[in-house]
Design an enzyme around this catalytic site. Structure first.
Site, PDB file in Angstrom:
ATOM      1  N   VAL A 106       0.839  -1.206   0.000  1.00 46.91           N
ATOM      2  CA  VAL A 106       0.000   0.000   0.000  1.00 46.91           C
ATOM      3  C   VAL A 106       0.873   1.255   0.000  1.00 46.91           C
ATOM      4  O   VAL A 106       0.367   2.365  -0.088  1.00 46.91           O
ATOM      5  CB  VAL A 106      -0.973   0.009   1.217  1.00 46.91           C
ATOM      6  CG1 VAL A 106      -1.978  -1.138   1.077  1.00 46.91           C
ATOM      7  CG2 VAL A 106      -0.239  -0.065   2.547  1.00 46.91           C
ATOM      8  N   HIS A 122      -4.082  -4.323  -3.097  1.00 47.75           N
ATOM      9  CA  HIS A 122      -4.573  -4.134  -1.722  1.00 47.75           C
ATOM     10  C   HIS A 122      -4.800  -2.666  -1.400  1.00 47.75           C
ATOM     11  O   HIS A 122      -4.952  -2.292  -0.232  1.00 47.75           O
ATOM     12  CB  HIS A 122      -3.601  -4.756  -0.704  1.00 47.75           C
ATOM     13  CG  HIS A 122      -3.585  -6.252  -0.793  1.00 47.75           C
ATOM     14  ND1 HIS A 122      -2.566  -7.024  -0.282  1.00 47.75           N
ATOM     15  CD2 HIS A 122      -4.458  -7.140  -1.359  1.00 47.75           C
ATOM     16  CE1 HIS A 122      -2.817  -8.307  -0.496  1.00 47.75           C
ATOM     17  NE2 HIS A 122      -3.962  -8.394  -1.176  1.00 47.75           N
ATOM     18  N   CYS A 153     -18.469  15.972   3.009  1.00 45.32           N
ATOM     19  CA  CYS A 153     -19.915  15.660   3.123  1.00 45.32           C
ATOM     20  C   CYS A 153     -20.291  15.386   4.576  1.00 45.32           C
ATOM     21  O   CYS A 153     -21.458  15.172   4.896  1.00 45.32           O
ATOM     22  CB  CYS A 153     -20.274  14.461   2.229  1.00 45.32           C
ATOM     23  SG  CYS A 153     -19.854  12.857   2.957  1.00 45.32           S
ATOM     24  N   GLY A 192       9.568 -10.770  -2.789  1.00 52.11           N
ATOM     25  CA  GLY A 192       9.310 -10.311  -1.427  1.00 52.11           C
ATOM     26  C   GLY A 192       7.908 -10.546  -0.932  1.00 52.11           C
ATOM     27  O   GLY A 192       7.310  -9.662  -0.309  1.00 52.11           O
ATOM     28  N   THR A 193       7.351 -11.749  -1.217  1.00 54.62           N
ATOM     29  CA  THR A 193       6.021 -12.039  -0.680  1.00 54.62           C
ATOM     30  C   THR A 193       5.934 -13.472  -0.182  1.00 54.62           C
ATOM     31  O   THR A 193       6.515 -14.380  -0.755  1.00 54.62           O
ATOM     32  CB  THR A 193       4.912 -11.800  -1.720  1.00 54.62           C
ATOM     33  OG1 THR A 193       3.633 -12.099  -1.140  1.00 54.62           O
ATOM     34  CG2 THR A 193       5.098 -12.623  -2.988  1.00 54.62           C
ATOM     35  N   PRO A 219      14.706 -14.104   0.343  1.00 57.19           N
ATOM     36  CA  PRO A 219      15.725 -14.848   1.114  1.00 57.19           C
ATOM     37  C   PRO A 219      15.156 -16.135   1.709  1.00 57.19           C
ATOM     38  O   PRO A 219      15.882 -17.087   1.969  1.00 57.19           O
ATOM     39  CB  PRO A 219      16.125 -13.872   2.226  1.00 57.19           C
ATOM     40  CG  PRO A 219      15.409 -12.603   1.990  1.00 57.19           C
ATOM     41  CD  PRO A 219      14.416 -12.798   0.914  1.00 57.19           C
TER      42      PRO A 219
HETATM   43  N1  APR Z   1      13.999  -8.907  -0.206  1.00 58.36           N
HETATM   44  C1  APR Z   1      13.113  -9.831  -0.661  1.00 58.36           C
HETATM   45  N2  APR Z   1      12.214 -10.460   0.118  1.00 58.36           N
HETATM   46  C2  APR Z   1      12.234 -10.143   1.424  1.00 58.36           C
HETATM   47  C3  APR Z   1      13.124  -9.198   1.988  1.00 58.36           C
HETATM   48  C4  APR Z   1      14.032  -8.568   1.103  1.00 58.36           C
HETATM   49  N3  APR Z   1      14.916  -7.664   1.539  1.00 58.36           N
HETATM   50  N4  APR Z   1      12.869  -9.109   3.324  1.00 58.36           N
HETATM   51  C5  APR Z   1      11.851  -9.970   3.569  1.00 58.36           C
HETATM   52  N5  APR Z   1      11.471 -10.594   2.447  1.00 58.36           N
HETATM   53  C6  APR Z   1      10.399 -11.569   2.255  1.00 58.36           C
HETATM   54  C7  APR Z   1      10.116 -12.455   3.426  1.00 58.36           C
HETATM   55  O1  APR Z   1      10.933 -13.619   3.396  1.00 58.36           O
HETATM   56  C8  APR Z   1       8.642 -12.812   3.209  1.00 58.36           C
HETATM   57  O2  APR Z   1       8.509 -13.950   2.380  1.00 58.36           O
HETATM   58  O3  APR Z   1       9.214 -10.817   2.059  1.00 58.36           O
HETATM   59  C9  APR Z   1       8.088 -11.598   2.456  1.00 58.36           C
HETATM   60  C10 APR Z   1       7.170 -10.728   3.273  1.00 58.36           C
HETATM   61  O4  APR Z   1       6.027 -11.494   3.589  1.00 58.36           O
HETATM   62  P1  APR Z   1       4.805 -10.799   4.345  1.00 58.36           P
HETATM   63  O5  APR Z   1       5.335 -10.028   5.486  1.00 58.36           O
HETATM   64  O6  APR Z   1       3.761 -11.853   4.557  1.00 58.36           O
HETATM   65  O7  APR Z   1       4.273  -9.730   3.277  1.00 58.36           O
HETATM   66  P2  APR Z   1       3.355  -9.969   2.032  1.00 58.36           P
HETATM   67  O8  APR Z   1       3.574 -11.325   1.420  1.00 58.36           O
HETATM   68  O9  APR Z   1       3.517  -8.814   1.131  1.00 58.36           O
HETATM   69  O10 APR Z   1       1.864  -9.915   2.659  1.00 58.36           O
HETATM   70  C11 APR Z   1       0.817  -9.862   1.735  1.00 58.36           C
HETATM   71  O11 APR Z   1      -0.764  -9.632   3.540  1.00 58.36           O
HETATM   72  O12 APR Z   1      -1.556  -8.777   5.500  1.00 58.36           O
HETATM   73  C12 APR Z   1      -1.574  -8.654   4.150  1.00 58.36           C
HETATM   74  O13 APR Z   1      -2.122  -6.619   3.186  1.00 58.36           O
HETATM   75  C13 APR Z   1      -1.042  -7.316   3.730  1.00 58.36           C
HETATM   76  O14 APR Z   1      -0.238  -6.821   1.506  1.00 58.36           O
HETATM   77  C14 APR Z   1      -0.013  -7.639   2.653  1.00 58.36           C
HETATM   78  C15 APR Z   1      -0.316  -9.090   2.334  1.00 58.36           C
END
Ligand code: APR
Length: 245
Positions: A106, A122, A153, A192-193, A219
């Site tokens: 976001v 999101h 409003c 990174g998710t 990672p």
């Molecule tokens: N580079 C790449 N990946 C990374 C790094 C980095 N420097 N640091 C952390 N990560 C990875 C972690 O290993 C993890 O897999 O990023 C991921 C973060 O995961 P979450 O914290 O679960 O975030 P995300 O997957 O974006 O969550 C999705 O969940 O709660 C909702 O709305 C919220 O948009 C969010 C959604």
């Protein structure tokens, strides 16, 4: 960074040759900008119960408490700048006829780095939606002085983000599907998710059906790792500038 050089080379080459690239990002791409993630060590959902600050019911019960949570995140985000990972993706977009970033974040760090073709599945912490007239506006004043903020409003405003229990935008889903149909990506980067949501996994899966090279940049191991062709086990800020010149 213990990433095999042949993997780096293969992804770099594929990105150079691709005419269509699909990118899915999560909180991890913003971590090196100082933005906390949600589920990894020290993440937001380990400090705060999402059911108390990120659901329509929580907002109805206590809009001020929910806004205090988002106001604090906005204050922190205001200090954050794009990192080399965001910047590398913005460079790539300028070279690619067809590229789409689907972000779960976001924050606006992709746009701050210069990316233009970004879908925020999101929502955006920098937008508000009126509970009365439903109008969505950009709202950058940080910190917000009076919580909850009010619309002209008279009704209260909510953050224009997708909360737990809410559905993602069908219009944005159509835009993603249309991109994947009309411009099947030769390379898909998932960066990174944790891939906690089914639609994230299914969009990544859909690209494999059109023979996209599916690359995970993280990672850690995630639910998506098993279907990836290549996993670059490193931080995105370090690895993206190595695969995108
Ligand atoms: N580079 C790449 N990946 C990374 C790094 C980095 N420097 N640091 C952390 N990560 C990875 C972690 O290993 C993890 O897999 O990023 C991921 C973060 O995961 P979450 O914290 O679960 O975030 P995300 O997957 O974006 O969550 C999705 O969940 O709660 C909702 O709305 C919220 O948009 C969010 C959604």
């Amino acid at each position: 960074m213990n990433v095999p050089s042949e993997d780096l080379e293969r992804v770099k080459q594929a990105l150079e040759e691709a005419t269509s690239v699909f990118v899915i990002t999560g909180a991890g791409i913003s971590a090196e900008s100082g933005v906390p993630t949600f589920r990894t060590a020290g993440g937001i959902w380990q400090q705060v119960d999402p059911m108390k600050v990120a659901t329509p019911e929580a907002f109805a019960a206590n809009p001020k408490k929910v806004w205090e949570f988002y106001n604090d995140r906005r204050v922190r985000l205001k200090q954050c700048a794009p990192n080399p990972g965001h910047e590398a993706l913005a460079r790539l977009e300028r070279r690619k006829e067809n590229m789409l970033i689907l972000t779960q974040n976001v924050d606006s760090l992709h746009e701050d780095a210069g990316s233009e073709r970004v879908i925020h599945i999101h929502g955006s912490i920098w937008e508000v939606r009126c509970m009365g007239c439903r109008k969505v506006t950009i709202h950058r004043e940080t910190p917000i002085p009076e919580l909850p903020p009010h619309c002209a409003c008279g009704a209260i405003l909510r953050p224009n983000v997708v909360w737990f229990g809410e559905t993602i935008s069908p219009i944005q889903c159509t835009l993603v599907e249309r991109f994947l149909e009309q411009h099947p990506p030769q390379v898909t980067l998932v960066i990174g998710t944790e891939a906690s949501f089914g639609y994230i996994i299914s969009w990544a899966e859909e690209t494999k059906r059109s023979d996209s090279l599916l690359v995970e940049i993280n990672p850690g191991v995630t639910d998506l790792s098993g279907m990836a062709d290549i996993c670059l086990r490193s931080s995105s800020g370090e690895i993206l500038p190595k695969i995108i010149s």
